[in-house]
Design an enzyme around this catalytic site. Structure first.
Site, PDB file in Angstrom:
ATOM      1  N   ALA A  66      -3.380  -5.733  -4.798  1.00 41.63           N
ATOM      2  CA  ALA A  66      -2.864  -5.963  -6.145  1.00 41.63           C
ATOM      3  C   ALA A  66      -2.624  -7.456  -6.315  1.00 41.63           C
ATOM      4  CB  ALA A  66      -1.580  -5.173  -6.361  1.00 41.63           C
ATOM      5  N   GLY A 111      -3.867  -2.177  -2.777  1.00 39.01           N
ATOM      6  CA  GLY A 111      -4.402  -1.450  -3.918  1.00 39.01           C
ATOM      7  C   GLY A 111      -5.871  -1.126  -3.782  1.00 39.01           C
ATOM      8  N   GLU A 114      -6.008   1.944  -1.670  1.00 34.66           N
ATOM      9  CA  GLU A 114      -5.516   3.035  -2.509  1.00 34.66           C
ATOM     10  C   GLU A 114      -6.560   3.457  -3.548  1.00 34.66           C
ATOM     11  OE1 GLU A 114      -0.749   2.231  -2.600  1.00 34.66           O
ATOM     12  OE2 GLU A 114      -2.043   0.608  -3.267  1.00 34.66           O
ATOM     13  N   GLU A 134       1.635  -3.861   2.411  1.00 36.06           N
ATOM     14  CA  GLU A 134       2.734  -4.070   1.472  1.00 36.06           C
ATOM     15  C   GLU A 134       4.086  -4.313   2.135  1.00 36.06           C
ATOM     16  OE1 GLU A 134      -0.361  -1.653  -0.804  1.00 36.06           O
ATOM     17  OE2 GLU A 134       0.470  -1.685   1.228  1.00 36.06           O
TER      18      GLU A 134
END
Length: 260
Positions: A66, A111, A114, A134
């Site tokens: 992200a 991300g 994911e 993260e």
């Protein structure tokens, strides 16, 4: 439709959606997620698209995570809103009737990992790298990582990857069941297109029902999952493709499916 952060190409009944933020290694920000959600919504409603391939631009990254620059000063409410936007977008990949394939061409971190896990199938370049870093940034995976990773590889391995922030290569991802197949980098899109072609040879409505049965069943108990399967099995008997597929089998010829 033109997008600022995506490239969209159609080859026959296959849509290829490329995350295109090369300066940030295709990092996901709110604008990119919003565009991706809108793009997938359009594909979801198309009867002409049977398979969607998701990949990243450039040779280095699928999606490297992200966008940290967007999140660094975000409030708790803004962080939750971004997580919910990703939830809506990635859940669409899981529930849309089309089969979704992640063509993981490089870094799939945070991300990016994911995003790949929300696809039905993951095919990785031998250069791909996976991880959930993260916790090393003082946050936790917020785009589905704590949920989908454990469902794919088991709680123990998921906790290890998330707690340690370790990165794993494509072969290790394959060994633990995170990806379906590993291929040489130069063969990645050909491998994805070959799988898409194989999928297109089968009944699309049946595949959509099978996908829905798997997604619903794996999130419920066995008895309810079997009930969902029985209902969808019955629905498939109402289709032209069921009659065609079985007739073709008995007549020893190739079935011609129409998706109805």
């Amino acid at each position: 439709m033109m997008y600022e952060h995506l490239l969209v190409e159609t080859k026959g009944q296959v849509a290829i959606v490329t995350i295109n933020n090369p300066k940030t290694l295709n990092a996901l920000n709110s604008a990119t997620l919003t565009e991706l959600n809108a793009c997938l919504s359009d594909i979801e409603q198309s009867k002409d698209i049977r398979v969607t391939i998701v990949t990243g631009s450039g040779a280095k990254a699928f999606v490297a995570g992200a966008d940290i620059s967007e999140m660094v000063n975000a409030t708790p409410a803004e962080g939750r809103a971004m997580s919910l936007l990703a939830k809506e977008t990635f859940s669409r990949l899981e529930t849309m009737p089309q089969v979704t394939i992640a063509a993981v061409n490089g870094f799939a971190l945070g991300g990016g990992c994911e995003l790949s896990m929300a696809c039905d199938i993951r095919i990785a370049s031998e250069k791909a790298v996976f991880g959930q870093p993260e916790c090393g940034l003082g946050i936790l995976p917020g785009f589905g990582g704590t949920q989908r990773l454990a469902r794919l590889i088991g709680k123990g391995r998921a906790k290890e990857l998330i707690f340690t922030c370790d990165r794993i290569d494509a072969q290790e991802a394959y060994r633990i069941g995170l990806v379906n197949k590993v291929v040489p980098a130069e063969e990645l899109m050909d491998a994805c297109m070959a799988m898409a072609e194989k999928i297109q040879g089968n009944g699309s409505y049946a595949i959509a029902l099978a996908k829905a049965s798997i997604e619903t069943g794996t999130d419920t108990d066995l008895a309810n999952g079997l009930a969902v399967e029985a209902t969808n099995f019955g629905l498939s008997f109402a289709t032209h493709d069921k009659k065609e597929g079985m007739t073709a089998f008995l007549e020893k010829r190739k079935a011609v499916f129409v998706g109805e």
